[in-house]
Design an enzyme around this catalytic site. Structure first.
Site, PDB file in Angstrom:
ATOM      1  N   LYS A   1       0.853  -1.186   0.000  1.00  0.00           N
ATOM      2  CA  LYS A   1       0.000   0.000   0.000  1.00  0.00           C
ATOM      3  C   LYS A   1       0.888   1.235   0.000  1.00  0.00           C
ATOM      4  O   LYS A   1       1.470   1.607   1.010  1.00  0.00           O
ATOM      5  CB  LYS A   1      -0.919   0.038   1.220  1.00  0.00           C
ATOM      6  CG  LYS A   1      -1.950   1.168   1.148  1.00  0.00           C
ATOM      7  CD  LYS A   1      -1.843   2.052   2.389  1.00  0.00           C
ATOM      8  CE  LYS A   1      -2.726   3.273   2.256  1.00  0.00           C
ATOM      9  NZ  LYS A   1      -2.145   4.338   1.429  1.00  0.00           N
TER      10      LYS A   1
ATOM     11  N   GLU B   1      10.140  16.216  15.014  1.00  0.00           N
ATOM     12  CA  GLU B   1      10.761  16.135  13.699  1.00  0.00           C
ATOM     13  C   GLU B   1      10.125  17.204  12.800  1.00  0.00           C
ATOM     14  O   GLU B   1       8.929  17.169  12.539  1.00  0.00           O
ATOM     15  CB  GLU B   1      10.514  14.736  13.130  1.00  0.00           C
ATOM     16  CG  GLU B   1      11.329  14.362  11.931  1.00  0.00           C
ATOM     17  CD  GLU B   1      11.111  12.914  11.542  1.00  0.00           C
ATOM     18  OE1 GLU B   1      11.978  12.359  10.837  1.00  0.00           O
ATOM     19  OE2 GLU B   1      10.083  12.312  11.936  1.00  0.00           O
TER      20      GLU B   1
ATOM     21  N   CYS C   1      13.572  11.059   7.048  1.00  0.00           N
ATOM     22  CA  CYS C   1      13.564  10.651   8.457  1.00  0.00           C
ATOM     23  C   CYS C   1      14.956  10.680   9.067  1.00  0.00           C
ATOM     24  O   CYS C   1      15.095  10.659  10.291  1.00  0.00           O
ATOM     25  CB  CYS C   1      12.951   9.264   8.605  1.00  0.00           C
ATOM     26  SG  CYS C   1      13.744   8.011   7.592  1.00  0.00           S
TER      27      CYS C   1
ATOM     28  N   GLU D   1       9.987   1.216  10.628  1.00  0.00           N
ATOM     29  CA  GLU D   1      10.993   2.274  10.460  1.00  0.00           C
ATOM     30  C   GLU D   1      10.254   3.578  10.654  1.00  0.00           C
ATOM     31  O   GLU D   1       9.478   4.006   9.803  1.00  0.00           O
ATOM     32  CB  GLU D   1      11.635   2.173   9.071  1.00  0.00           C
ATOM     33  CG  GLU D   1      12.920   2.970   8.960  1.00  0.00           C
ATOM     34  CD  GLU D   1      12.693   4.365   8.427  1.00  0.00           C
ATOM     35  OE1 GLU D   1      12.708   5.310   9.259  1.00  0.00           O
ATOM     36  OE2 GLU D   1      12.495   4.520   7.221  1.00  0.00           O
TER      37      GLU D   1
END
Length: 484
Positions: free
Chosen positions: A181, A387, A290, A256
């Protein structure tokens, strides 16, 4: 789509059991170019029913696929890789149009993505077992490794090709079948890869790509007893939820998740090299990675000199359309991303930071934002704990090695970190004491298919890439054979 040499790559349909299908409801999700907000096309808005069919197809294909020899699977993966190489320019163009990153970065990502296919095409042929010396002389103890089964993969928008191949290449190599997906903001790269896999000769049901809203597709993936493993790349918040949803069926999981990477510059570092490293780490993909530098720590004795050089380098960045050769910074992915950068800057200014360059939406308008450098950052600011995922480089000042290691580790995340130093003793100390899964030492880019990618703490579970990246897709079976 205009601009593609191979029109077969642009698919506005899902790929299930070797067929290109629409959603049962007939509904589509529009996909827009973040450069100008123009509609590129639409993909099926599939839900639980279509996902269940994709999983069932993968489950039925599994017995056939796992029985192929590793060599035969390897040859199919290599054929897929060759087709990706042949269509590299089209794949890069498609990625830039749907994601916004500069074309040069898109080309690099296609090479990076294909590196995983090539690596695991060979690594899948080296999944060795063991013969264990037995205590009982009448017994033979053997360990074999087998594919886990059906793998569900949920991938993000920021690396729409590499995050797919990093997951499915090892899965396919060892004999698993896959349902993918992709993010609904960047589905066309995934569908193009499926079109090339079909052309390469993968049997029906081996690789399935389904588009739609995460709530329904992800829910079916996590609840289905036919799915043996889930691999996800995305936010820590969603990762926690998926982990909970997988618990009732005890699936193997790889996660992750988010990062908050420190980038440390010690006074003994090569400042010019550190500037080059932070530019590569922080501003690649407009800061939407990331592993990008989120907090830049600079020793006080070189702080002013470093800040001056960094500002000069940032001002050379060219913001614009990713399809234009001179562009080095494309748009952010959506309005929410722009608002988060604004929020972090405004919060930092209210708590004592100073704008050295940038600091506001770009004159181009839309989703463009000026590459920004802030000085006087501190631990009270949002950007120290969240972040940013945008082109914002905050500079923190530190005095001692112990102090900066504590500052760097003061986060729930532990994905990547970076530091620059020419003191070999310090290099070992700092590398060992940073609480993260990956460390760049005098290097601003560390991702490669030949090394393990992953984090500690709330940055995830498991590793992707390298010889370690194949282990999450295999089960160990112990055979005890006794003489009659």
């Amino acid at each position: 789509m205009k601009g593609l040499k191979n029109a077969n790559l642009f698919r506005e349909a899902c790929y299930i059991n070797g067929e290109w299908i629409k959603a049962d409801s007939g509904k589509n999700i529009q996909v827009v170019n973040p450069f100008d907000n123009q509609v590129i096309g639409g993909v099926p808005d599939c839900g639980r029913a279509e996902t269940a069919r994709a999983i069932d197809a993968a489950s039925k294909a599994f017995n056939q696929w796992k029985r192929l020899s590793p060599k035969d699977r390897s040859q199919l993966l290599w054929q897929w890789a060759h087709l990706i190489d042949q269509n590299k320019e089209d794949l890069a163009y498609l990625m830039t149009v749907e994601q916004g990153k500069p074309l040069s970065e898109s080309r690099g990502e296609i090479d990076y993505a294909n590196g995983f296919i090539k690596w695991f095409a060979e690594e899948g042929r080296r999944v060795y077992g063991d013969v264990i010396p037995a205590n009982n002389t009448k017994q033979r103890l053997i360990v074999i490794k087998q594919a886990v089964g059906v793998v569900a993969a949920i991938t993000p928008w920021n690396f729409p090709a590499a995050m797919i191949t990093r997951k499915i290449a090892p899965a396919l190599a060892v004999g698993c079948t896959v349902v993918v997906k992709p993010d609904q903001q960047t589905p066309f790269s995934a569908l193009a890869l499926a079109a090339l896999a079909e052309q390469a000769g993968f049997p029906a049901g081996i690789l399935n790509v389904i588009t739609g809203h995460s709530e329904f597709i992800g829910g079916e993936m996590t609840e289905s007893p036919l799915v043996s493993k889930l691999s996800f790349t995305g936010s820590t918040k969603v990762g926690r939820m998926l982990m909970q949803q997988c618990a009732p069926t005890i699936k193997k999981i790889s996660l992750e998740l988010g990062g908050n990477a420190p980038f440390i510059v010690f006074e003994d570092a090569n400042i010019d090299a550190a500037i080059e490293g932070v530019m590569a780490s922080k501003f690649r993909n407009s800061g939407q990675t990331c592993v990008c530098a989120n907090r830049i720590f600079v020793e006080d004795s070189i702080y002013e000199a470093f800040a001056k050089k960094l500002v000069a380098a940032v001002k050379k960045l060219k913001v614009g359309n990713g399809l234009e050769a001179e562009t080095t910074q494309g748009p952010l992915i959506n309005d929410k991303a722009v608002e988060k950068v604004k929020t972090h800057i405004n919060d930092a200014l209210a708590k004592g930071a100073t704008v050295l360059c940038g600091g506001k939406p770009h004159a181009l308008g839309g989703l463009f934002f000026e590459p920004t450098v802030l000085s006087n950052a501190n631990s009270d600011m949002l950007l120290a704990h969240e972040e940013t995922f945008g082109p914002l480089a905050p500079l923190f000042k530190f005095k001692t090695e112990d102090e900066v290691i504590k500052m760097a580790n003061a986060t729930e995340f532990g994905l990547a970190s970076y530091f620059y130093s020419n003191d070999i003793n310090r290099i070992w100390r700092v590398a060992e004491n940073l609480a993260c899964g990956m460390v760049g030492i005098n290097a601003g880019i560390l991702s490669t298919e030949v090394a393990p990618f992953g984090g500690v703490k709330q940055s995830g579970v498991g590793r992707e890439g390298s010889k370690y990246g194949i282990e999450p897709y295999i089960e160990i079976k112990y055979l005890c054979m006794q003489d009659n």
